[in-house]
Write an enzyme that holds these catalytic residues in place. Structure first.
Site, PDB file in Angstrom:
ATOM      1  CD  GLU A  56     -20.098 -80.055   2.675  1.00 30.15           C
ATOM      2  OE1 GLU A  56     -19.809 -78.854   2.979  1.00 30.15           O
ATOM      3  OE2 GLU A  56     -22.108 -79.978   2.309  1.00 30.15           O
ATOM      4  CG  ASP A  67     -15.404 -71.616   1.305  1.00 30.92           C
ATOM      5  OD1 ASP A  67     -15.937 -71.677   1.730  1.00 30.92           O
ATOM      6  OD2 ASP A  67     -14.730 -72.603   0.834  1.00 30.92           O
ATOM      7  CE1 TYR A 182     -24.423 -76.868  -0.610  1.00 31.44           C
ATOM      8  CE2 TYR A 182     -22.689 -77.436   0.040  1.00 31.44           C
ATOM      9  CZ  TYR A 182     -23.770 -76.448   0.004  1.00 31.44           C
ATOM     10  OH  TYR A 182     -22.798 -75.962   1.031  1.00 31.44           O
TER      11      TYR A 182
END
Lengths: 279, 408
Positions: A56, A67, A182
């Site tokens: 990734e 994040d 995911y």
């Protein structure tokens, strides 16, 4: 149309190979261009030899709102050293000169892609040799933006499923998804909380009622032992922040890479890979 | 009345559509973790709008706590000085906490209470929205966490202290460039990690749907009052409306009720900082490009690579690299004019307002006033212009003194 085209790809072949061996996928995340282009290229090109099954690559963005501190900082380092979306595609091109098997998924935020032009971007992803996209801030409600052009061009669209994705929403979230799912094992941003193995087990079991796709689990996996215990319950694990933190640890006071940076990162990746395949 | 409302299908007031878009602008560009939450905010907001008790509660606190309606004041000396139209100030600077911000924080905290949320978070740049949020949190006894860029904390020490007095926790944000946009990122990160307990009170008409619509509706109290007040005073609607724009909530609040009166000229004033061509400005429409940030598509200050650029303005409240999506749409349709005013021009207007009207304006509406000064000559004396005096200048006296080279 895209369903057939996407049934035999680097990603589907990768998970099929692993399933045959009864092995789990190790997905490693690195921010493209962190800490600089050359080092990033060495880091990424060495991942398959260190045991990574799927790569990734993060597209750096000035405002990565999903994040945590580790990946935010890596994005800033890359941008300071001149990284761009176009150069992230260059990294993929360079990687493909020597490796035509390991799948690459690009992960990022929509704005750089929107500025670049969604159609131009998906075309260049295909010619560069990327296999799929994870765009954090494009929920199913905005599929017309990039997901649909990406599917038409033959790229996988991979979405994050989270603990807050309830039963009423899960079909919508899984719609258009292929390659793998995911699962984000914790509520929060990347790299800040630990994933609990028993929660992962329950969550993956629940997800299996809705999809036959392989399920990779990420957010908050930090050690080989941890990777192994989570991998037991899923088809793969994703590690990002812990790797990116190691990049940071191997920078000198001026932010230049120390000589051992690449080998240190690859050694850590090897340990994780060993943990995953022992699972 | 100067014109007739357009039908619903041909109206500037019907947006957003059901997916939260104003034309191509707006939308819900957020991580999946937040989607269920955002959908729930929308559902709860729709239900609240159907419940007369919600509006009654809002009206009660608006009147008795904020001090609404705010006056619509004929600035006679200034009008005479400029020799143009009859200028009215909508005096939202007289609200409790000194700006229009509290109209919105009141509305949102009432919604948070209905949703049984037990913790409030907010972002702030200059600190006005932070203070307005901390204020209603104290009023309703809810814990309050305000994210604020480290750079802004240094620049806005009095507001930081106010928030603390009001019981809020002020969290310094060092990520990114440590300014308002990073404070908003950090608040979103907090929300993602605390979805069950927490309500995020966004301070402007930006963010994912339904925030731009919801904040606009809470702020529309400004325009609705103005309409009634000007009809009472002049027996007709104004010819021109002017308001400053950072994210654009005070402007949306004033403009929205008037959008379908096509003969009313409506002007939004962005901050040109040191000048658009210097790159040191906060004028997203005049000097930016469409992009996606903080949950919506809108005009943004950004590089060709789509990286967000920090805004610059002497007014911390205008110092945001984006603008509400509805403004982007009103710009694209041509309904509203968007112009910009430099730091220097705003300082001139700031001083003129002090001297002619005895009103110390905030630096934000000083931008609006500077544009009024520019265009006053285009109007006849029997025409009417309404400017939103959206904040008072007490908070700005230090930065104005510094800019004028004076020690205090």
């Amino acid at each position: 149309m895209s369903a057939e085209r996407l049934s035999d790809t680097r990603i589907t072949r990768c998970f099929a190979r692993l399933a045959e061996r009864k092995s789990k996928a190790f997905v490693a995340f690195l921010t493209g261009g962190d800490p600089n282009f050359e080092t990033s290229q060495q880091l990424i090109c060495g991942l398959p030899a260190a045991g990574v099954d799927l790569i990734e690559i993060g597209i750096p963005f000035s405002d990565p709102m999903a994040d945590g501190p580790a990946i935010q900082a890596s994005s800033q380092r890359a941008l300071r050293n001149g990284m761009t979306l176009a150069k992230t595609l260059d990294l993929v091109r360079i990687f493909r000169q020597t490796d035509n098997d390991t799948p690459i998924v690009l992960m990022g935020y929509y704005n750089p892609i929107y500025r670049y032009g969604a159609d131009r971007f998906v075309q260049e992803c295909v010619t560069a040799g990327a296999d799929g996209l994870i765009i954090v801030d494009l929920p199913p409600e905005e599929d017309a933006e990039l997901c649909e052009p990406a599917l038409t061009a033959g790229l996988h669209w991979i979405r994050l499923v989270t603990p807050s994705t309830d039963d009423s929403r899960i079909d919508a979230v899984l719609h258009n998804v292929s390659g793998f799912v995911y699962y984000i094992s914790v509520l929060g941003v990347t790299g800040t909380r630990l994933a609990m193995a028993d929660h992962v087990e329950q969550a993956v079991e629940r997800l299996r009622q809705y999809t036959d796709l392989p399920i990779a689990v990420g957010f908050g996996i930090k050690t080989p032992e941890h990777a192994r215990s989570v991998a037991e319950h899923a088809d793969g694990i994703v590690i990002g922040s812990a790797i990116v933190d190691l990049v940071k640890l191997n920078l000198d006071d001026q932010g230049h890479p120390k000589e051992a940076l690449v080998s240190e990162v690859h050694e850590f990746v090897r340990q994780i890979a060993a943990g995953v395949s022992n699972g | 009345m100067s014109s007739i409302d357009k039908s619903v299908t041909d109206s500037y007031r019907s947006g957003p559509d059901e997916t939260g878009h104003f034309g191509i602008y707006g939308g819900r560009f957020v991580a999946e973790t937040l989607m269920p939450l955002i959908l729930n905010v929308e559902k709860s907001y729709r239900a609240a709008c159907q419940d007369p008790n919600f509006q009654n509660e809002f009206d009660y606190y608006a009147e008795h706590y904020i001090g609404r309606p705010s006056p619509l004041y004929h600035a006679a000396r200034l009008s005479e000085h400029l020799g143009g139209p009859k200028i009215y100030f909508k005096r939202d600077e007289l609200n409790h906490t000194g700006a229009h911000k509290i109209n919105n924080t009141l509305g949102q905290i009432l919604l948070a209470r209905r949703m049984k949320k037990t913790r409030i978070i907010a972002e702030t740049g200059a600190g006005q929205h932070g203070v307005a949020t901390a204020t209603v949190c104290a009023l309703f006894d809810l814990p309050c966490v305000v994210y604020m860029g480290e750079t802004d904390i240094e620049r806005q020490a009095p507001n930081v202290f106010r928030m603390k007095l009001l019981g809020a926790e002020v969290v310094p944000v060092t990520s990114g460039t440590g300014t308002l946009k990073d404070a908003m990122n950090e608040a979103l990160r907090d929300w993602v990690a605390n979805v069950d307990t927490t309500f995020y009170i966004i301070g402007t008409v930006a963010g994912p749907h339904p925030y731009p619509e919801m904040v606009r509706n809470f702020q529309s109290v400004i325009g609705n009052e103005t309409r009634e007040q000007i009809l009472a005073a002049e027996n007709r609607l104004p010819d021109c409306l002017v308001a400053c724009i950072g994210g654009g909530s005070n402007a949306m609040g004033l403009f929205h009720p008037f959008l379908d009166h096509s003969d009313i000229r409506i002007i939004g004033v962005e901050a040109a900082g040191l000048g658009i061509d210097t790159g040191k400005h906060a004028a997203s429409i005049t000097g930016g490009q469409p992009g996606v940030l903080h949950g919506n598509r809108t005009f943004l200050l950004q590089t060709d690579d789509g990286q967000i650029i920090d805004a610059h303005s002497i007014s911390a409240g205008l110092d945001y690299p984006g603008i509400g999506p509805e403004h982007s749409w009103l710009h694209e349709t041509g309904r509203v004019e968007y112009v910009s005013i430099t730091d220097h021009e705003a300082l001139e207007a700031f001083q003129l307002c002090c001297q002619t009207e005895g009103i110390i304006p905030a630096l934000e509406p000083a931008h609006a006033l500077a544009h009024v000064m520019k265009i006053a000559g285009e109007f006849d004396q029997d025409q009417i212009l309404v400017m939103n005096m959206c904040g008072r200048g007490d908070k700005d006296v230090f930065s104005v003194a510094e800019a004028l080279g004076q020690q205090i």
